[in-house]
Design a protein around this motif. Sequence first.
Motif, short mmCIF file in Angstrom:
data_model
loop_
_atom_site.label_atom_id
_atom_site.label_comp_id
_atom_site.label_asym_id
_atom_site.label_seq_id
_atom_site.Cartn_x
_atom_site.Cartn_y
_atom_site.Cartn_z
N LEU A 295 0.62 -1.15 0.01
CA LEU A 295 0.04 -0.05 0.01
C LEU A 295 0.87 1.29 -0.11
N LYS A 296 2.06 1.22 0.54
CA LYS A 296 2.83 2.40 0.52
C LYS A 296 3.24 2.73 -0.66
N HIS A 297 3.25 1.77 -1.92
CA HIS A 297 3.85 2.06 -3.10
C HIS A 297 2.54 2.66 -3.83
N LEU A 298 1.28 2.42 -3.44
CA LEU A 298 0.27 3.02 -4.36
C LEU A 298 0.28 4.68 -4.26
N PRO A 299 -0.46 5.15 -5.82
CA PRO A 299 -0.35 6.42 -5.59
C PRO A 299 -1.34 7.25 -4.52
N LYS A 300 -0.88 8.36 -3.93
CA LYS A 300 -1.52 9.09 -3.10
C LYS A 300 -2.76 10.00 -3.81
N ALA A 301 -3.57 10.62 -3.17
CA ALA A 301 -4.58 11.50 -3.92
C ALA A 301 -4.08 12.52 -4.59
#
Length: 90
Positions: free
Chosen positions: A27-33
């Motif tokens: 989840l840390k590698h997923l893009p942020k808003a």
Amino acid sequence: MLEQRVGKLEDMFGRIEQRLAGIEAELKHLPKAADYSSIHADVAEVKGRLTGIDARFSSLPTTWTLLAITFTTWGIGSGILIFALNVLRK
């Protein structure tokens, strides 16, 4: 009997903790808003191009324009081919 059941639960809990740690790492590698704001701007630009809202991009080719270009290219190519065959035959 109770100790065996508690032992199984502890083993299962340990595996669950490992899986959750792996999920957190992914989840840390997923893009942020904030990363989606640039995508939103790109989609808005494409929408503007397609609807002709933006004057710079309102001249996208239509189906008829593409067909005219295609048939014109074929006509010119055929003319060049016929001319070349007539010249080479003499």
